[in-house]
Design a protein around this motif. Structure first.
Motif, short mmCIF file in Angstrom:
data_model
loop_
_atom_site.label_atom_id
_atom_site.label_comp_id
_atom_site.label_asym_id
_atom_site.label_seq_id
_atom_site.Cartn_x
_atom_site.Cartn_y
_atom_site.Cartn_z
N VAL A 25 0.81 -1.22 0.00
CA VAL A 25 0.00 0.00 0.00
C VAL A 25 0.84 1.26 0.00
O VAL A 25 0.33 2.35 -0.32
N SER A 26 2.13 1.17 0.36
CA SER A 26 2.95 2.38 0.41
C SER A 26 3.83 2.56 -0.82
O SER A 26 4.58 3.54 -0.90
N HIS A 27 3.74 1.65 -1.78
CA HIS A 27 4.66 1.70 -2.92
C HIS A 27 4.48 2.97 -3.74
O HIS A 27 5.45 3.56 -4.20
N GLY A 28 3.23 3.42 -3.93
CA GLY A 28 3.00 4.61 -4.74
C GLY A 28 3.48 5.89 -4.08
O GLY A 28 3.76 6.87 -4.76
N SER A 29 3.54 5.90 -2.77
CA SER A 29 4.08 7.04 -2.00
C SER A 29 3.30 8.33 -2.24
O SER A 29 3.89 9.41 -2.26
N ALA A 30 1.99 8.23 -2.39
CA ALA A 30 1.17 9.44 -2.53
C ALA A 30 1.02 10.14 -1.19
O ALA A 30 0.75 11.34 -1.15
N ALA A 31 1.19 9.42 -0.10
CA ALA A 31 1.05 9.99 1.23
C ALA A 31 2.22 9.51 2.09
O ALA A 31 2.05 8.63 2.94
N PRO A 32 3.41 10.07 1.89
CA PRO A 32 4.60 9.55 2.60
C PRO A 32 4.53 9.71 4.11
O PRO A 32 5.05 8.86 4.84
N HIS A 33 3.91 10.79 4.61
CA HIS A 33 3.80 10.95 6.06
C HIS A 33 2.99 9.84 6.70
O HIS A 33 3.36 9.29 7.76
N VAL A 34 1.88 9.49 6.07
CA VAL A 34 1.04 8.42 6.60
C VAL A 34 1.76 7.08 6.49
O VAL A 34 1.69 6.25 7.40
N VAL A 220 14.78 0.26 4.78
CA VAL A 220 14.89 0.72 3.39
C VAL A 220 13.72 1.62 3.03
O VAL A 220 13.89 2.69 2.43
N GLU A 221 12.52 1.19 3.38
CA GLU A 221 11.33 1.95 3.01
C GLU A 221 11.26 3.28 3.76
O GLU A 221 10.87 4.31 3.19
N ILE A 222 11.63 3.29 5.03
CA ILE A 222 11.61 4.53 5.80
C ILE A 222 12.61 5.53 5.24
O ILE A 222 12.32 6.73 5.14
N ALA A 223 13.80 5.06 4.84
CA ALA A 223 14.78 5.96 4.22
C ALA A 223 14.22 6.57 2.94
O ALA A 223 14.39 7.77 2.67
N ARG A 224 13.54 5.77 2.15
CA ARG A 224 12.94 6.26 0.90
C ARG A 224 11.84 7.29 1.19
O ARG A 224 11.76 8.33 0.53
N LEU A 225 11.00 7.01 2.17
CA LEU A 225 9.91 7.92 2.51
C LEU A 225 10.43 9.24 3.07
O LEU A 225 9.86 10.30 2.79
N LEU A 226 11.50 9.18 3.84
CA LEU A 226 12.07 10.41 4.39
C LEU A 226 12.61 11.32 3.29
O LEU A 226 12.52 12.55 3.40
N GLU A 227 13.17 10.73 2.24
CA GLU A 227 13.62 11.55 1.11
C GLU A 227 12.44 12.25 0.45
O GLU A 227 12.52 13.43 0.08
N MET A 228 11.32 11.55 0.32
CA MET A 228 10.14 12.16 -0.29
C MET A 228 9.55 13.25 0.59
O MET A 228 9.10 14.30 0.10
N ILE A 229 9.57 13.03 1.89
CA ILE A 229 9.06 14.05 2.81
C ILE A 229 9.93 15.31 2.73
O ILE A 229 9.41 16.44 2.74
N ALA A 230 11.24 15.13 2.63
CA ALA A 230 12.14 16.28 2.48
C ALA A 230 11.91 16.97 1.13
O ALA A 230 11.98 18.20 1.04
N ASP A 231 11.66 16.19 0.08
CA ASP A 231 11.33 16.78 -1.23
C ASP A 231 10.09 17.67 -1.12
O ASP A 231 10.05 18.79 -1.64
N ASP A 232 9.07 17.16 -0.44
CA ASP A 232 7.82 17.91 -0.31
C ASP A 232 8.04 19.19 0.50
O ASP A 232 7.45 20.24 0.18
N ALA A 233 8.88 19.11 1.53
CA ALA A 233 9.16 20.31 2.33
C ALA A 233 9.86 21.37 1.49
O ALA A 233 9.53 22.56 1.58
N ALA A 234 10.82 20.96 0.67
CA ALA A 234 11.50 21.91 -0.21
C ALA A 234 10.56 22.45 -1.27
O ALA A 234 10.62 23.64 -1.64
N ALA A 235 9.65 21.59 -1.77
CA ALA A 235 8.72 22.03 -2.82
C ALA A 235 7.73 23.06 -2.30
O ALA A 235 7.30 23.94 -3.05
N ARG A 236 7.38 22.99 -1.03
CA ARG A 236 6.46 23.99 -0.48
C ARG A 236 7.10 25.38 -0.44
O ARG A 236 6.40 26.39 -0.46
N ILE A 237 8.42 25.43 -0.42
CA ILE A 237 9.12 26.72 -0.38
C ILE A 237 9.49 27.19 -1.78
O ILE A 237 9.29 28.37 -2.13
N HIS A 238 10.02 26.29 -2.59
CA HIS A 238 10.59 26.69 -3.89
C HIS A 238 9.78 26.20 -5.09
O HIS A 238 10.11 26.58 -6.22
#
Length: 318
Positions: A25-34, A220-238
Protein backbone atom coordinates in the motif's frame (compact mmCIF):
# COMPACT_ATOMS: atom_id res chain seq x y z
CA UNK A 1 2.40 -16.17 31.58
CA UNK A 2 -0.58 -16.33 29.21
CA UNK A 3 -0.18 -12.63 28.52
CA UNK A 4 3.52 -13.14 27.73
CA UNK A 5 2.76 -15.93 25.27
CA UNK A 6 0.07 -13.86 23.57
CA UNK A 7 2.39 -10.86 23.27
CA UNK A 8 5.09 -13.04 21.71
CA UNK A 9 2.58 -14.36 19.18
CA UNK A 10 1.33 -10.84 18.52
CA UNK A 11 4.84 -9.56 17.81
CA UNK A 12 5.51 -12.49 15.51
CA UNK A 13 2.24 -11.93 13.63
CA UNK A 14 2.98 -8.22 13.08
CA UNK A 15 6.56 -8.98 11.99
CA UNK A 16 5.21 -11.38 9.36
CA UNK A 17 2.12 -9.50 8.18
CA UNK A 18 3.21 -5.87 8.29
CA UNK A 19 5.98 -5.87 5.62
CA UNK A 20 3.80 -7.45 2.95
CA UNK A 21 0.81 -5.24 3.65
CA UNK A 22 2.71 -1.99 4.02
CA UNK A 23 4.98 -2.52 1.02
CA UNK A 24 1.91 -3.09 -1.11
CA UNK A 25 0.00 0.00 0.00
CA UNK A 26 2.95 2.38 0.41
CA UNK A 27 4.66 1.70 -2.92
CA UNK A 28 3.00 4.61 -4.74
CA UNK A 29 4.08 7.04 -2.00
CA UNK A 30 1.17 9.44 -2.53
CA UNK A 31 1.05 9.99 1.23
CA UNK A 32 4.60 9.55 2.60
CA UNK A 33 3.80 10.95 6.06
CA UNK A 34 1.04 8.42 6.60
CA UNK A 35 3.19 5.63 5.20
CA UNK A 36 6.01 6.58 7.56
CA UNK A 37 3.64 6.54 10.54
CA UNK A 38 2.36 3.10 9.51
CA UNK A 39 5.87 1.63 9.33
CA UNK A 40 6.95 3.18 12.62
CA UNK A 41 3.77 1.99 14.37
CA UNK A 42 4.32 -1.58 13.20
CA UNK A 43 7.98 -1.61 14.22
CA UNK A 44 7.32 0.00 17.60
CA UNK A 45 4.42 -2.32 18.45
CA UNK A 46 6.51 -5.39 17.61
CA UNK A 47 9.51 -4.33 19.67
CA UNK A 48 7.32 -3.29 22.60
CA UNK A 49 5.32 -6.53 22.55
CA UNK A 50 8.45 -8.68 22.58
CA UNK A 51 10.11 -6.61 25.30
CA UNK A 52 7.07 -6.68 27.61
CA UNK A 53 6.52 -10.40 26.97
CA UNK A 54 10.10 -11.19 27.91
CA UNK A 55 9.93 -9.12 31.10
CA UNK A 56 6.68 -10.82 32.16
CA UNK A 57 8.06 -14.27 31.38
CA UNK A 58 11.31 -13.75 33.27
CA UNK A 59 9.60 -12.23 36.30
CA UNK A 60 7.08 -15.06 36.41
CA UNK A 61 9.70 -17.80 36.15
CA UNK A 62 11.93 -16.18 38.77
CA UNK A 63 9.34 -15.06 41.33
CA UNK A 64 6.61 -17.69 40.72
CA UNK A 65 3.97 -15.04 41.39
CA UNK A 66 1.63 -16.65 38.88
CA UNK A 67 0.23 -18.84 41.63
CA UNK A 68 -1.54 -15.80 43.04
CA UNK A 69 -3.74 -15.74 39.92
CA UNK A 70 -6.59 -18.31 39.65
CA UNK A 71 -5.93 -21.08 37.12
CA UNK A 72 -9.05 -20.18 35.18
CA UNK A 73 -7.18 -17.17 33.80
CA UNK A 74 -4.55 -19.22 32.01
CA UNK A 75 -4.20 -22.06 29.62
CA UNK A 76 -3.65 -25.57 31.02
CA UNK A 77 -0.34 -25.95 29.18
CA UNK A 78 1.01 -22.83 30.81
CA UNK A 79 -0.11 -24.06 34.23
CA UNK A 80 1.87 -27.26 33.67
CA UNK A 81 4.83 -25.20 32.54
CA UNK A 82 4.68 -23.17 35.73
CA UNK A 83 4.47 -26.35 37.82
CA UNK A 84 7.57 -27.62 36.05
CA UNK A 85 9.40 -24.40 36.79
CA UNK A 86 8.69 -24.57 40.52
CA UNK A 87 9.99 -28.16 40.62
CA UNK A 88 6.82 -30.26 40.64
CA UNK A 89 8.11 -32.34 37.70
CA UNK A 90 11.63 -32.89 39.02
CA UNK A 91 14.84 -30.94 39.32
CA UNK A 92 16.24 -31.67 35.81
CA UNK A 93 13.22 -30.12 34.08
CA UNK A 94 13.17 -27.24 36.53
CA UNK A 95 16.87 -26.49 35.97
CA UNK A 96 16.43 -26.76 32.19
CA UNK A 97 13.56 -24.26 32.15
CA UNK A 98 15.40 -21.85 34.41
CA UNK A 99 18.44 -22.10 32.14
CA UNK A 100 16.18 -21.40 29.17
CA UNK A 101 14.85 -18.31 30.93
CA UNK A 102 18.40 -17.23 31.68
CA UNK A 103 19.50 -17.71 28.07
CA UNK A 104 16.45 -15.75 26.88
CA UNK A 105 17.32 -12.89 29.19
CA UNK A 106 20.94 -13.04 28.05
CA UNK A 107 19.90 -12.99 24.38
CA UNK A 108 17.62 -10.01 24.95
CA UNK A 109 20.34 -8.19 26.85
CA UNK A 110 22.82 -8.91 24.06
CA UNK A 111 20.44 -7.51 21.45
CA UNK A 112 19.83 -4.40 23.56
CA UNK A 113 23.56 -3.86 24.13
CA UNK A 114 24.37 -4.33 20.45
CA UNK A 115 21.62 -1.89 19.49
CA UNK A 116 22.91 0.64 22.01
CA UNK A 117 26.47 0.27 20.73
CA UNK A 118 25.28 0.64 17.15
CA UNK A 119 23.46 3.87 18.00
CA UNK A 120 26.42 5.25 19.94
CA UNK A 121 28.83 4.32 17.15
CA UNK A 122 26.57 5.97 14.60
CA UNK A 123 26.39 9.12 16.72
CA UNK A 124 30.16 9.28 17.18
CA UNK A 125 30.72 8.79 13.46
CA UNK A 126 28.20 11.50 12.61
CA UNK A 127 29.69 14.00 15.05
CA UNK A 128 33.20 13.31 13.78
CA UNK A 129 32.07 13.64 10.16
CA UNK A 130 30.46 16.99 10.91
CA UNK A 131 33.57 18.23 12.69
CA UNK A 132 35.85 17.18 9.82
CA UNK A 133 33.51 18.76 7.26
CA UNK A 134 33.60 22.08 9.13
CA UNK A 135 37.39 21.90 9.32
CA UNK A 136 37.86 20.97 5.66
CA UNK A 137 35.34 23.46 4.26
CA UNK A 138 34.37 27.02 4.88
CA UNK A 139 31.12 28.35 6.19
CA UNK A 140 29.10 30.44 3.75
CA UNK A 141 26.94 32.85 5.74
CA UNK A 142 24.65 33.57 2.82
CA UNK A 143 23.84 29.90 2.28
CA UNK A 144 24.23 28.95 5.94
CA UNK A 145 26.16 25.90 4.79
CA UNK A 146 29.68 24.54 4.71
CA UNK A 147 31.24 24.58 1.24
CA UNK A 148 33.77 21.92 0.29
CA UNK A 149 36.14 23.01 -2.45
CA UNK A 150 35.90 19.80 -4.47
CA UNK A 151 34.55 19.11 -7.95
CA UNK A 152 32.79 15.92 -6.87
CA UNK A 153 29.06 16.72 -6.50
CA UNK A 154 27.87 16.34 -2.93
CA UNK A 155 25.04 17.78 -0.87
CA UNK A 156 24.09 16.31 2.48
CA UNK A 157 23.39 17.15 6.09
CA UNK A 158 25.17 16.04 9.25
CA UNK A 159 23.31 16.10 12.55
CA UNK A 160 25.27 17.22 15.57
CA UNK A 161 26.23 20.21 17.65
CA UNK A 162 25.75 22.24 15.60
CA UNK A 163 23.83 20.69 12.71
CA UNK A 164 25.73 21.12 9.45
CA UNK A 165 24.60 21.28 5.84
CA UNK A 166 27.42 20.46 3.42
CA UNK A 167 27.54 21.30 -0.29
CA UNK A 168 30.42 20.90 -2.69
CA UNK A 169 31.81 23.41 -5.17
CA UNK A 170 30.80 21.02 -7.94
CA UNK A 171 27.14 21.43 -7.03
CA UNK A 172 27.38 25.22 -6.73
CA UNK A 173 29.02 25.53 -10.16
CA UNK A 174 26.52 23.21 -11.86
CA UNK A 175 23.25 24.50 -10.37
CA UNK A 176 21.62 27.90 -10.39
CA UNK A 177 20.94 29.83 -7.23
CA UNK A 178 17.30 28.79 -6.95
CA UNK A 179 18.20 25.13 -7.45
CA UNK A 180 20.94 25.33 -4.82
CA UNK A 181 18.43 26.90 -2.44
CA UNK A 182 16.03 24.01 -3.10
CA UNK A 183 18.76 21.46 -2.40
CA UNK A 184 19.66 23.18 0.86
CA UNK A 185 16.00 23.33 1.89
CA UNK A 186 15.75 19.60 1.28
CA UNK A 187 18.71 18.94 3.58
CA UNK A 188 17.43 21.30 6.28
CA UNK A 189 14.09 19.49 6.19
CA UNK A 190 15.95 16.31 7.18
CA UNK A 191 17.48 18.09 10.17
CA UNK A 192 14.27 19.83 11.22
CA UNK A 193 12.35 16.57 11.07
CA UNK A 194 15.07 14.71 13.02
CA UNK A 195 15.19 12.15 10.27
CA UNK A 196 18.67 11.10 11.37
CA UNK A 197 17.22 9.65 14.57
CA UNK A 198 14.72 7.50 12.69
CA UNK A 199 17.41 6.30 10.28
CA UNK A 200 19.82 5.47 13.10
CA UNK A 201 17.19 3.50 15.02
CA UNK A 202 15.82 1.51 12.06
CA UNK A 203 19.28 0.76 10.71
CA UNK A 204 20.39 -0.26 14.20
CA UNK A 205 17.50 -2.72 14.49
CA UNK A 206 18.38 -4.12 11.08
CA UNK A 207 22.02 -4.53 12.10
CA UNK A 208 21.21 -6.53 15.23
CA UNK A 209 18.26 -8.50 13.75
CA UNK A 210 18.89 -8.62 9.99
CA UNK A 211 16.72 -11.67 9.33
CA UNK A 212 13.47 -10.01 10.44
CA UNK A 213 11.84 -8.61 7.31
CA UNK A 214 9.88 -5.96 9.22
CA UNK A 215 13.12 -4.30 10.31
CA UNK A 216 15.14 -4.90 7.12
CA UNK A 217 12.41 -3.81 4.72
CA UNK A 218 11.30 -1.08 7.08
CA UNK A 219 14.75 0.53 7.19
CA UNK A 220 14.89 0.72 3.39
CA UNK A 221 11.33 1.95 3.01
CA UNK A 222 11.61 4.53 5.80
CA UNK A 223 14.78 5.96 4.22
CA UNK A 224 12.94 6.26 0.90
CA UNK A 225 9.91 7.92 2.51
CA UNK A 226 12.07 10.41 4.39
CA UNK A 227 13.62 11.55 1.11
CA UNK A 228 10.14 12.16 -0.29
CA UNK A 229 9.06 14.05 2.81
CA UNK A 230 12.14 16.28 2.48
CA UNK A 231 11.33 16.78 -1.23
CA UNK A 232 7.82 17.91 -0.31
CA UNK A 233 9.16 20.31 2.33
CA UNK A 234 11.50 21.91 -0.21
CA UNK A 235 8.72 22.03 -2.82
CA UNK A 236 6.46 23.99 -0.48
CA UNK A 237 9.12 26.72 -0.38
CA UNK A 238 10.59 26.69 -3.89
CA UNK A 239 7.97 24.90 -5.97
CA UNK A 240 7.86 21.39 -7.35
CA UNK A 241 9.38 22.33 -10.68
CA UNK A 242 12.49 23.80 -9.07
CA UNK A 243 13.02 20.79 -6.81
CA UNK A 244 12.45 18.47 -9.77
CA UNK A 245 15.05 20.26 -11.88
CA UNK A 246 17.56 20.31 -9.01
CA UNK A 247 17.09 16.61 -8.33
CA UNK A 248 17.38 15.77 -12.02
CA UNK A 249 20.56 17.82 -12.34
CA UNK A 250 22.09 16.21 -9.26
CA UNK A 251 21.27 12.73 -10.55
CA UNK A 252 23.05 13.57 -13.80
CA UNK A 253 26.11 14.85 -11.95
CA UNK A 254 26.20 11.72 -9.81
CA UNK A 255 25.96 9.26 -12.70
CA UNK A 256 28.64 6.92 -11.40
CA UNK A 257 29.19 4.80 -8.35
CA UNK A 258 27.41 7.42 -6.24
CA UNK A 259 24.28 7.63 -8.37
CA UNK A 260 21.02 7.43 -6.46
CA UNK A 261 19.10 4.14 -6.56
CA UNK A 262 17.23 4.04 -9.86
CA UNK A 263 13.83 3.04 -8.48
CA UNK A 264 13.91 5.56 -5.65
CA UNK A 265 15.06 8.33 -7.98
CA UNK A 266 12.38 7.54 -10.55
CA UNK A 267 9.65 7.58 -7.90
CA UNK A 268 10.82 10.89 -6.46
CA UNK A 269 11.01 12.52 -9.91
CA UNK A 270 7.60 11.18 -10.88
CA UNK A 271 6.01 12.51 -7.67
CA UNK A 272 7.46 15.97 -8.31
CA UNK A 273 6.59 16.15 -12.01
CA UNK A 274 3.17 14.50 -11.74
CA UNK A 275 1.68 15.29 -8.33
CA UNK A 276 -1.15 13.03 -7.26
CA UNK A 277 -4.68 14.36 -7.38
CA UNK A 278 -6.36 15.06 -4.01
CA UNK A 279 -8.64 12.04 -4.42
CA UNK A 280 -5.62 9.82 -5.04
CA UNK A 281 -3.86 11.13 -1.93
CA UNK A 282 -7.02 10.58 0.11
CA UNK A 283 -7.32 7.01 -1.14
CA UNK A 284 -3.65 6.41 -0.38
CA UNK A 285 -4.07 7.70 3.18
CA UNK A 286 -7.10 5.46 3.70
CA UNK A 287 -5.30 2.44 2.25
CA UNK A 288 -2.23 3.04 4.40
CA UNK A 289 -4.32 3.53 7.52
CA UNK A 290 -6.23 0.35 6.76
CA UNK A 291 -3.00 -1.54 6.07
CA UNK A 292 -1.42 -0.40 9.31
CA UNK A 293 -4.59 -1.22 11.24
CA UNK A 294 -4.73 -4.69 9.68
CA UNK A 295 -1.08 -5.35 10.48
CA UNK A 296 -1.28 -4.12 14.08
CA UNK A 297 -4.88 -4.44 15.27
CA UNK A 298 -5.87 -7.79 13.73
CA UNK A 299 -3.18 -9.73 15.66
CA UNK A 300 -4.08 -7.69 18.76
CA UNK A 301 -7.74 -8.62 18.37
CA UNK A 302 -6.74 -12.27 18.09
CA UNK A 303 -4.70 -12.00 21.29
CA UNK A 304 -7.56 -10.34 23.17
CA UNK A 305 -10.00 -12.94 21.87
CA UNK A 306 -7.70 -15.75 23.01
CA UNK A 307 -7.38 -14.26 26.51
CA UNK A 308 -11.16 -13.82 26.79
CA UNK A 309 -11.76 -17.38 25.58
CA UNK A 310 -9.30 -18.77 28.13
CA UNK A 311 -10.90 -16.76 30.88
CA UNK A 312 -14.47 -17.78 30.04
CA UNK A 313 -13.93 -21.36 28.96
CA UNK A 314 -11.48 -22.51 31.64
CA UNK A 315 -13.23 -24.47 34.37
CA UNK A 316 -13.84 -22.58 37.59
CA UNK A 317 -12.17 -23.81 40.74
CA UNK A 318 -14.47 -25.47 43.27
Amino acid sequence: MTVAACLLLYGFAVAVLAPRLLLRVSHGSAAPHVALSAWLTSIASTVLAWAVALVILILDLVTHQVRTVPHRFMDTCLVHLHDAVVGDYGSPIQIGLLLLAGFSALAATTVAVRLGRSLLRSRRTTLEHGRMARLAGRHHSGLDAVILEVDEPAAYCVAGKPHTVVVSRGVLDALGDEHVAAVLSHERAHLTGRHHLLLALTRGLTAVMPRIDLFAAGAVEIARLLEMIADDAAARIHGRATVFQALLALSGLSAGAHRMAEEGLATRLRRLSEPSAPIVRTRARLALTAGAAAAVLVPLASVVTAIIAITICSPLEN
